[in-house]
Design a protein around this motif. Structure first.
Motif, short mmCIF file in Angstrom:
data_model
loop_
_atom_site.label_atom_id
_atom_site.label_comp_id
_atom_site.label_asym_id
_atom_site.label_seq_id
_atom_site.Cartn_x
_atom_site.Cartn_y
_atom_site.Cartn_z
N GLU A 6 39.99 42.55 30.59
CA GLU A 6 40.46 42.58 32.05
C GLU A 6 40.30 43.66 33.09
O GLU A 6 39.88 43.82 34.07
CB GLU A 6 41.92 41.77 32.25
N SER A 83 43.06 37.45 41.95
CA SER A 83 43.48 38.34 40.97
C SER A 83 44.53 37.72 40.07
O SER A 83 44.48 37.97 38.92
CB SER A 83 43.79 39.65 41.59
N ALA A 87 43.45 37.59 36.14
CA ALA A 87 43.93 38.45 35.17
C ALA A 87 45.51 38.77 35.05
O ALA A 87 46.17 38.06 36.03
CB ALA A 87 43.52 39.89 35.37
N SER A 88 45.93 39.43 33.96
CA SER A 88 47.51 39.54 33.95
C SER A 88 48.00 40.69 34.96
O SER A 88 46.92 41.72 35.44
CB SER A 88 47.70 40.08 32.46
N ALA A 91 46.77 44.33 33.82
CA ALA A 91 45.44 44.35 33.82
C ALA A 91 45.30 44.87 35.44
O ALA A 91 44.56 45.74 35.74
CB ALA A 91 44.68 43.34 33.60
#
Length: 221
Positions: A6, A83, A87-88, A91
């Motif tokens: 990521e 975003s 992703a996390s 990340a």
């Protein structure tokens, strides 16, 4: 492994966006070059090493504010949502920090080269130690301003909030950087700078750790 993928993808996205627009790097480069040239026209020559060193870091501080502080502030709600889905939070934050560090390393290296070319005041200076100070400065400015930008982006009037939040954090960092760079300018031995180096590393570790703890809660908002 998932986090690394990521982060890699998000850094690639940041590089592509910057390559297409070149807004940040061109704007900061224009600021740095014009500021250094204006200082040259004003002072003609900086024979005092303390003035030479302090002026360089003042220029770098404001260049960092212009380049790094917009990491989250310039993003729209749609980009943040994309975003968030992609992703996390860790990340997203790490990718922003890594990209900003790389950006500031390029900008500060170019700025130092142009600064030396214009003023030519580097006699007896330990350039290796000075460049280490630049690396630590790029990392410090990037981590601090990225973290503060993330916090300020979730509040109204983010620009003012960022100035208020970043001031008490960045001043001690700037003092340490100026001391380390001064040791390099004076040509002192490396062991005299170990305290400043270790403190700068500690500040960066604490900043990154704090940002990773706080950002997931902010990101959910």
């Amino acid at each position: 492994m998932q986090l690394a993928k990521e982060v890699k993808y998000l850094i690639h996205k940041e590089v592509l966006l910057e390559w297409r627009s070149k807004y940040t790097i061109n704007g900061v480069l224009l600021y740095v070059v014009s500021t250094i040239f204006t200082c040259y026209l004003s002072f003609v020559s900086l024979g005092d090493k303390l003035t030479w060193n302090a002026l360089f870091w003042i220029i770098m501080l404001f260049a960092s504010i212009n380049g790094v502080s917009k990491s989250f502030l310039q993003e729209t709600k749609g980009q943040q949502l994309y975003s968030y889905i992609l992703a996390s939070p860790a990340a997203v934050l790490i990718s922003k920090m890594v990209y900003n560090v790389l950006l500031m390393l390029v900008l500060t290296t170019l700025a130092l080269g142009f600064y030396i070319l214009v003023f030519g005041t580097y006699n007896d200076t330990d350039l290796l130690m000075y460049y280490l100070a630049i690396i630590l400065g790029a990392i410090s400015f990037s981590t601090v301003f990225t973290m503060v930008s993330a916090i300020a982006s979730k509040a109204g009037n983010g620009g003012m909030l960022m100035a208020i939040l970043s001031f008490p954090i960045i001043i001690p960092v700037l003092i340490l950087l100026i001391r380390l760079a001064k040791n390099a300018v004076d040509g002192l031995q490396w062991d005299t700078s170990y305290d400043e180096i270790s403190m700068l590393v500690a500040v960066n570790v604490v900043t990154v750790a704090t940002a990773l703890l706080l950002f997931p809660y902010l990101w959910r908002e």
